[in-house]
Design a protein around this motif. Structure first.
Motif, PDB file in Angstrom:
ATOM      1  N   VAL A   4      -4.207  -3.545 -23.442  1.00  0.00           N
ATOM      2  CA  VAL A   4      -4.035  -3.680 -22.125  1.00  0.00           C
ATOM      3  C   VAL A   4      -4.699  -2.547 -21.264  1.00  0.00           C
ATOM      4  CG1 VAL A   4      -2.610  -3.503 -20.015  1.00  0.00           C
ATOM      5  CG2 VAL A   4      -1.978  -4.935 -22.079  1.00  0.00           C
ATOM      6  N   ASP A   5      -5.762  -2.693 -20.479  1.00  0.00           N
ATOM      7  CA  ASP A   5      -6.602  -2.129 -19.580  1.00  0.00           C
ATOM      8  C   ASP A   5      -5.629  -1.444 -18.438  1.00  0.00           C
ATOM      9  OD1 ASP A   5      -8.210  -0.673 -17.786  1.00  0.00           O
ATOM     10  OD2 ASP A   5     -10.047  -2.098 -18.657  1.00  0.00           O
ATOM     11  N   ASP A   6      -5.064  -0.248 -18.648  1.00  0.00           N
ATOM     12  CA  ASP A   6      -4.329   0.324 -17.663  1.00  0.00           C
ATOM     13  C   ASP A   6      -5.137   0.510 -16.120  1.00  0.00           C
ATOM     14  OD1 ASP A   6      -2.303   0.773 -19.163  1.00  0.00           O
ATOM     15  OD2 ASP A   6      -2.550   2.897 -19.587  1.00  0.00           O
ATOM     16  N   ALA A   7      -6.345   0.932 -16.057  1.00  0.00           N
ATOM     17  CA  ALA A   7      -6.817   1.059 -14.917  1.00  0.00           C
ATOM     18  C   ALA A   7      -7.024  -0.271 -14.099  1.00  0.00           C
ATOM     19  CB  ALA A   7      -8.288   1.677 -15.126  1.00  0.00           C
ATOM     20  N   GLU A   8      -7.336  -1.433 -14.744  1.00  0.00           N
ATOM     21  CA  GLU A   8      -7.639  -2.723 -14.187  1.00  0.00           C
ATOM     22  C   GLU A   8      -5.963  -3.229 -13.818  1.00  0.00           C
ATOM     23  OE1 GLU A   8      -9.488  -7.079 -15.518  1.00  0.00           O
ATOM     24  OE2 GLU A   8      -8.658  -5.839 -17.050  1.00  0.00           O
ATOM     25  N   VAL A   9      -4.926  -2.908 -14.593  1.00  0.00           N
ATOM     26  CA  VAL A   9      -3.716  -3.227 -14.013  1.00  0.00           C
ATOM     27  C   VAL A   9      -3.212  -2.675 -12.778  1.00  0.00           C
ATOM     28  CG1 VAL A   9      -1.180  -3.389 -14.850  1.00  0.00           C
ATOM     29  CG2 VAL A   9      -2.947  -3.771 -16.504  1.00  0.00           C
ATOM     30  N   TYR A  10      -3.472  -1.405 -12.880  1.00  0.00           N
ATOM     31  CA  TYR A  10      -2.896  -0.691 -11.738  1.00  0.00           C
ATOM     32  C   TYR A  10      -3.633  -0.832 -10.441  1.00  0.00           C
ATOM     33  CZ  TYR A  10      -0.490   2.328 -15.593  1.00  0.00           C
ATOM     34  OH  TYR A  10      -0.016   2.656 -16.485  1.00  0.00           O
ATOM     35  N   ALA A  11      -5.176  -1.155 -10.629  1.00  0.00           N
ATOM     36  CA  ALA A  11      -5.848  -1.491  -9.632  1.00  0.00           C
ATOM     37  C   ALA A  11      -5.179  -2.696  -9.027  1.00  0.00           C
ATOM     38  CB  ALA A  11      -7.286  -1.744 -10.012  1.00  0.00           C
ATOM     39  N   PHE A  12      -4.855  -3.686  -9.787  1.00  0.00           N
ATOM     40  CA  PHE A  12      -4.222  -5.111  -9.317  1.00  0.00           C
ATOM     41  C   PHE A  12      -3.045  -4.864  -8.648  1.00  0.00           C
ATOM     42  CE2 PHE A  12      -1.043  -8.153 -10.551  1.00  0.00           C
ATOM     43  CZ  PHE A  12      -1.612  -9.196 -10.136  1.00  0.00           C
ATOM     44  N   LEU A  13      -2.132  -3.968  -9.044  1.00  0.00           N
ATOM     45  CA  LEU A  13      -0.928  -3.835  -8.490  1.00  0.00           C
ATOM     46  C   LEU A  13      -1.132  -3.206  -6.950  1.00  0.00           C
ATOM     47  CD1 LEU A  13       1.299  -2.347 -11.378  1.00  0.00           C
ATOM     48  CD2 LEU A  13       1.482  -4.574 -10.288  1.00  0.00           C
ATOM     49  N   GLU A  14      -2.168  -2.053  -6.839  1.00  0.00           N
ATOM     50  CA  GLU A  14      -2.462  -1.631  -5.488  1.00  0.00           C
ATOM     51  C   GLU A  14      -2.914  -2.739  -4.658  1.00  0.00           C
ATOM     52  OE1 GLU A  14      -4.794   1.801  -5.870  1.00  0.00           O
ATOM     53  OE2 GLU A  14      -3.053   3.042  -6.346  1.00  0.00           O
ATOM     54  N   ARG A  15      -3.607  -3.553  -5.247  1.00  0.00           N
ATOM     55  CA  ARG A  15      -4.300  -4.726  -4.184  1.00  0.00           C
ATOM     56  C   ARG A  15      -2.977  -5.475  -3.616  1.00  0.00           C
ATOM     57  NH1 ARG A  15      -8.127  -5.538  -8.201  1.00  0.00           N
ATOM     58  NH2 ARG A  15      -6.987  -7.672  -9.150  1.00  0.00           N
ATOM     59  N   HIS A  16      -2.282  -5.843  -4.361  1.00  0.00           N
ATOM     60  CA  HIS A  16      -1.137  -6.649  -3.902  1.00  0.00           C
ATOM     61  C   HIS A  16       0.097  -6.266  -3.426  1.00  0.00           C
ATOM     62  CE1 HIS A  16      -2.891 -10.411  -5.684  1.00  0.00           C
ATOM     63  NE2 HIS A  16      -3.406  -9.947  -6.593  1.00  0.00           N
ATOM     64  N   GLU A  17       0.063  -4.648  -3.449  1.00  0.00           N
ATOM     65  CA  GLU A  17       1.650  -4.080  -3.051  1.00  0.00           C
ATOM     66  C   GLU A  17       1.827  -4.521  -1.636  1.00  0.00           C
ATOM     67  OE1 GLU A  17       3.657   0.265  -3.825  1.00  0.00           O
ATOM     68  OE2 GLU A  17       1.569   0.279  -3.615  1.00  0.00           O
ATOM     69  N   GLY A  18       0.854  -4.399  -0.828  1.00  0.00           N
ATOM     70  CA  GLY A  18       1.219  -4.480   0.609  1.00  0.00           C
ATOM     71  C   GLY A  18       1.260  -5.966   1.216  1.00  0.00           C
ATOM     72  N   GLU A  19       1.262  -6.874   0.311  1.00  0.00           N
ATOM     73  CA  GLU A  19       1.353  -8.324   0.594  1.00  0.00           C
ATOM     74  C   GLU A  19       2.964  -8.801   0.817  1.00  0.00           C
ATOM     75  OE1 GLU A  19      -0.467 -10.379  -2.685  1.00  0.00           O
ATOM     76  OE2 GLU A  19      -2.392 -10.038  -1.959  1.00  0.00           O
TER      77      GLU A  19
END
Length: 480
Positions: free
Chosen positions: A465-480
């Motif tokens: 699992v690519d941590d950087a990709e996962v964390y960037a994904f979570l930040e994109r969706h956090e405010g939804e």
């Protein structure tokens, strides 16, 4: 008192911190509590643990509460670095290097200490990354397969957990619906959200902070895969998984979540009742089991292997084989002679082309299962094989049993029969003499290189699992 609070190294640093704050020498404080300065030095260096009565005297002499002295947090950023360095140098990993330990001194700059700690962190990270090498993965998977064989592929505790969860969500009979899965998630405090931009290295992502499980918007036709992926994500929480410390632990966790998912979609009580009746009627068939619970053929085949030996008293085997003949998954407790490498691993090994798992690819009509008896050096086996297709190519799913057990299955009347003498190379791995004579010096094929052989797994907290990709994904969706 927590175990962290009694850590002698942290305790020693806290005593030293408060002693120096008050301008006391070792002898000054030792005199106040009845200890020699040398004894107090051993305590501050974490080499001796003080008695509870001595801790009370030290707290009183330093004018702090006992709780303050026993706080598990390092007393300062500098102390935190010194404690981390001490623990790192006491690890088995550092000991294996046979290097001397470095003791921090008053004159050592914080930058130097930070650099040393950083080097140890990187050393540990690289050691952890190494667990995801193909060789280590194959060894770990071989051990896990043997572990499951010893248990007849059956995990009763996870079966019981799954049945309890689906009953609590209101499920009683029939296929488990998406609604039931959503209720299970809600009971755990999660919302299922379907998105188009999941990280490429993940099947799902769980946001623990915001109570969300992210899934792809579409999966296997009919949505069977979406239910399974959601259940697998929930299983991590229900089984109390911690972050895997090794590749073997990662594989164990993956096995457990897959088992939980299957046990929810095909609950033990209903599944055993279905299989037992089919056996009584001498009409066992993976396709009927699949259709009764609304799952994929592979899921039904694997679930049958979970339950057959423990509840139907039946040894059997399962195979998933790629179109090139390579074994992708395998389980057997019926003495089926699977090909293995020197480590005992079967994954990636080429299966005999006489077996139904490969013969099925040559059929024109693939809408039904292929039934076949195969004579091998270990005896005769009956198999039912179904083929399928993914974006990566074709594959086959086989469930089979020794000859004596075939009487319980639909398709036992088949006249299809093959003979396999593998591992004898003359069975299917060497060309006929007349072919070799004609073509040995007239052929020059260009081999296809399997990309996954050379591609390393992304290295991160979880193997692959690519941590950087996962964390960037979570930040994109956090405010939804």
């Amino acid at each position: 008192m927590s175990s962290d609070a009694t850590d002698p190294v942290t305790l020693g640093h806290r005593i030293r911190h408060h002693r120096l704050e008050r301008g006391l020498t070792l002898d000054d404080l030792g005199t106040r509590v009845g200890l020699a300065g040398s004894q107090l030095s051993l305590i501050e260096n974490g080499k001796r643990e003080p008695r509870l009565s001595q801790l009370g005297e030290l707290a009183q002499a330093l004018d702090v509460s006992l709780a303050t002295l026993l706080d598990s947090a390092p007393p300062s950023p500098r102390a935190a670095l010194e404690i981390e360095l001490d623990r790192a140098q006491r690890s088995a990993l550092y000991s294996s290097l046979a290097l001397p330990r470095v003791k921090p001194t008053k004159g050592m700059a914080d930058d130097a200490l930070t650099a040393l700690v950083g080097l140890h962190r990187e050393l540990q990270r690289r050691a952890s990354d190494a667990i995801a090498t193909p060789e280590e993965a194959r060894r770990a998977n071989t051990e896990l397969r043997a572990w499951m064989r010893a248990r007849n592929n059956y995990l009763p505790d996870i079966d019981a957990l799954a049945e309890k969860q689906i009953k609590a969500a209101g499920h009683s009979v029939g296929a488990v619906t998406h609604r039931t899965v959503s209720i299970m998630a809600e009971r755990l405090g999660f919302q299922l959200i379907y998105v188009n931009d999941l990280p490429h290295s993940t099947r799902s992502v769980t946001d623990l902070a915001n109570g969300r499980i992210y899934l792809p918007p579409a999966s296997i036709p009919g949505g069977h895969g979406l239910r399974a992926m959601a259940l697998q994500a929930m299983a991590h929480r229900l089984i109390d998984h911690e972050r895997p410390a090794s590749y073997a632990e990662f594989l164990q966790q993956r096995l457990e979540i897959n088992y939980f998912s299957a046990a929810c979609l095909m609950p033990r009580t209903a599944a055993v009742e279905f299989l037992a009746k089919a056996k009584k009627d001498r009409n066992l068939a993976v396709e009927d089991f699949r259709d009764a619970f609304g799952v994929t053929h592979e899921a039904a085949a694997l679930r049958m292997t979970n339950l057959a030996t423990s509840t139907l008293d039946m040894p059997l085997h399962f195979l998933r084989v790629d179109e090139d003949g390579a074994i992708a998954k395998a389980y057997e407790n019926d003495r089926l002679p699977l090909p293995t490498d020197v480590t005992g691993a079967v994954e990636g090994q080429i299966l005999c082309r006489r077996w139904s798992a490969r013969a099925a690819f040559d059929r024109t009509n693939r809408t039904t299962e292929l039934y076949q008896y195969t004579d091998t050096p270990a005896g005769t086996f009956w198999c039912a094989t179904q083929t399928g297709t993914t974006s990566d190519g074709e594959f086959s799913i086989s469930v089979g049993v020794p000859f004596a057990q075939a009487k319980w299955f639909r398709g036992r009347e088949t006249t299809a029969r093959a003979v396999s003498t593998c591992p004898d190379p003359s069975c299917c791995k060497t060309p006929r003499p007349e072919q070799a004579e004609r073509w040995a010096d007239q052929a020059w094929p260009s081999a296809r290189l399997h990309a996954h052989v050379l591609s390393p797994l992304p290295s991160g907290t979880f193997p692959g699992v690519d941590d950087a990709e996962v964390y960037a994904f979570l930040e994109r969706h956090e405010g939804e």
